[in-house]
Motif scaffolding. Structure first.
Motif, short mmCIF file in Angstrom:
data_model
loop_
_atom_site.label_atom_id
_atom_site.label_comp_id
_atom_site.label_asym_id
_atom_site.label_seq_id
_atom_site.Cartn_x
_atom_site.Cartn_y
_atom_site.Cartn_z
N ILE A 17 4.79 3.73 0.49
CA ILE A 17 4.92 5.17 0.29
C ILE A 17 6.36 5.55 -0.03
CG2 ILE A 17 4.88 7.37 1.53
CD1 ILE A 17 2.16 6.55 0.53
N HIS A 18 7.30 4.94 0.69
CA HIS A 18 8.72 5.22 0.47
C HIS A 18 9.13 4.85 -0.96
CE1 HIS A 18 12.98 5.60 1.82
NE2 HIS A 18 13.17 4.72 0.85
N GLY A 21 7.65 6.93 -3.83
CA GLY A 21 8.38 8.16 -4.11
C GLY A 21 9.51 7.92 -5.08
N HIS A 22 10.31 6.86 -4.83
CA HIS A 22 11.39 6.52 -5.76
C HIS A 22 10.85 6.23 -7.16
CE1 HIS A 22 14.48 6.56 -2.76
NE2 HIS A 22 14.04 5.50 -2.10
N PHE A 25 9.42 9.46 -9.18
CA PHE A 25 10.46 10.38 -9.65
C PHE A 25 11.39 9.70 -10.65
CE2 PHE A 25 8.83 12.95 -6.29
CZ PHE A 25 9.07 14.26 -6.70
N GLN A 172 15.52 11.58 -7.33
CA GLN A 172 14.96 10.23 -7.32
C GLN A 172 15.35 9.49 -6.06
OE1 GLN A 172 16.52 6.97 -7.85
NE2 GLN A 172 14.54 5.92 -7.95
N ALA A 175 13.48 11.16 -2.97
CA ALA A 175 12.01 11.11 -3.00
C ALA A 175 11.44 10.09 -2.03
CB ALA A 175 11.53 10.79 -4.42
N GLY A 176 12.13 8.98 -1.80
CA GLY A 176 11.63 7.97 -0.87
C GLY A 176 11.49 8.50 0.54
N MET A 178 11.54 11.58 1.47
CA MET A 178 10.64 12.73 1.43
C MET A 178 9.19 12.30 1.57
SD MET A 178 9.97 15.42 -1.69
CE MET A 178 9.10 14.16 -2.65
N MET A 179 8.81 11.22 0.90
CA MET A 179 7.43 10.75 0.96
C MET A 179 7.08 10.23 2.36
SD MET A 179 5.83 11.33 -1.81
CE MET A 179 4.42 10.22 -1.76
N ASN A 180 8.08 9.71 3.09
CA ASN A 180 7.82 9.29 4.47
C ASN A 180 7.48 10.49 5.36
OD1 ASN A 180 10.11 6.72 3.94
ND2 ASN A 180 8.07 6.34 4.74
#
Length: 419
Positions: A17-18, A21-22, A25, A172, A175-176, A178-180
């Protein structure tokens, strides 16, 4: 075996998931994402899709998305170098054979005079022994280097990390983590829908066997309304008093079947994070509510974030020893205990670790997302980027120190388990 499967699932989900996100984006910003990796070290499994190589690597200590331009490009073409060129139907170069050119009999061999694969997408040179005529070759934007029979897609400058705006680069990187946080909120909502949302009152849902609560006579459905003569209206008030009085006798008034019972209970002394807290062995009652499950997800994520930030602050200021940190070994041991408590408890544990991963990655330390965000922020303030080589050195040193910390933490975990 159940714990092993649970740990692999949890680790894979959090890292996936982390890094997802990267990846998303990066692609939205037009960056070339070369690799999406779960784990570090040697490749165990890999495949390529839509310009990105997806890999699973041997060491389960994280993951990464490798974006073109974040690190120096692997292959550099220099004047005087002999290379082989293969062409597509449009007459543009689509493969640049760096070595083992004999394995590509259809490749056209040239000696490089000038090559620009960032902006001009042009290679100039001569055929060997025919230096009278300079040749110009246009390069396809999605051409590949071929080195040791492995293909690597070129990255024109507008597809590199550094070419994008401060906002796109910052998003970018953010985003990692954030997704967590998003994952944690979703898990808490699911738990609320399946298990129910905790009620506000200090109402008992279950009593653990051989616990102080069972010995004192607490029962399922009891509601604690007073402790030592002080009124109790919320579960938080109840737990605060219990945790702050380990080994101390407490008198509790509980409502049961329309009447009131008075019980005496002594919280057990539980060691954790360098402090001793009280525990009686009960779980909070909950109620099924579709509507309340959604705000509950956000509330639990917020509460977890606040708790982790408080502990992190205490760790930085020296109020907590470094021994409280846990690495993969310690997390595995904790997961083993959590799994025995049931699937919903495991889900909650996964959500807590997801928030923890998001926060840790936002700490402004070199090599972490937070450290790289700091450099982007400095660039936004000063109006120009920091020298990439200097930034690279800082991140390299930071990564080395993080690996050293990981070794120390893992050793502490092993000592706690076996010594």
């Amino acid at each position: 075996m159940t714990t092993v499967v649970a740990f692999i699932f949890m680790f894979g989900l959090l890292v996936f998931i982390h890094e997802f996100g990267h990846l998303i984006f990066a692609k939205r910003a037009g960056m070339l994402a070369r690799e999406f990796a779960i784990g570090f070290g040697p490749k165990v499994f890999s495949f390529m899709k839509n310009e990105t190589v997806y890999t699973i690597r041997l060491l389960p200590i994280g993951g990464y998305v490798r974006v073109a331009g974040e690190d120096p490009e692997i292959i550099e073409l220099k004047p005087g170098q002999h290379i082989g060129l293969e062409f597509n139907d449009d007459g543009k170069v689509n493969k640049i054979i760096v070595n083992h050119k004999s394995k590509h009999p259809n490749a056209r061999i040239i000696e490089i005079e000038h090559a620009d694969l960032d902006h001009e997408l042009l290679i100039q040179g001569y055929e060997p022994d025919e230096e009278d005529e300079k040749l110009n070759f246009r390069v396809d934007r999605k051409a590949f280097f071929v080195m040791d029979e492995e293909e690597t897609q070129i990255a024109p400058y507008d597809r590199q990390f550094a070419s994008k705006s401060v906002g796109k680069r910052g998003m970018q990187l953010f985003a990692g983590p954030m997704m967590n946080f998003v994952l944690a909120i979703v898990i808490f909502i699911i738990v609320g829908l399946v298990q129910g949302v905790p009620v506000d009152e200090a109402k008992i849902a279950s009593v653990q066997s051989d616990s102080p609560a069972e010995e004192a006579g607490l029962q399922v459905g009891d509601e604690v309304v007073q402790i030592n003569g002080n009124a109790i209206s919320t579960w938080e008030e109840f737990t605060n008093i219990v945790e702050n009085n380990p080994g101390e006798e407490l008198t509790m008034n509980v409502q049961r079947d329309g009447g009131t019972e008075m019980l005496t209970i002594t919280p057990a002394e539980i060691e954790g994070q360098g402090i001793t807290i009280g525990q009686v062995g009960v779980r909070q009652a909950s109620e099924k509510s579709f509507i309340r499950s959604f705000p509950y997800g956000f509330e639990r994520a917020y509460e977890t974030t606040t708790l982790i930030l408080t502990n992190l602050t205490m760790l930085i200021t020296g109020q907590l020893p470094i021994d409280v940190l846990s690495g993969p070994v310690g997390i595995y041991d904790a997961t083993d205990q959590v799994v025995q408590s049931g699937f919903m408890t495991f889900m909650m544990w996964t959500a807590i670790l997801s928030v923890n991963l998001g926060i840790v990655n936002l700490v402004p330390l070199p090599a972490l997302d937070g450290g790289r965000l700091l450099f982007v922020g400095i660039e936004a303030v000063r109006g120009k980027p920091i020298d990439p080589q200097k930034e690279g050195i800082v991140h390299f040193v930071g990564f080395a120190l993080l690996m050293l910390l990981m070794i120390v933490v893992t050793w502490n975990d092993i000592q706690r388990l076996f010594l």
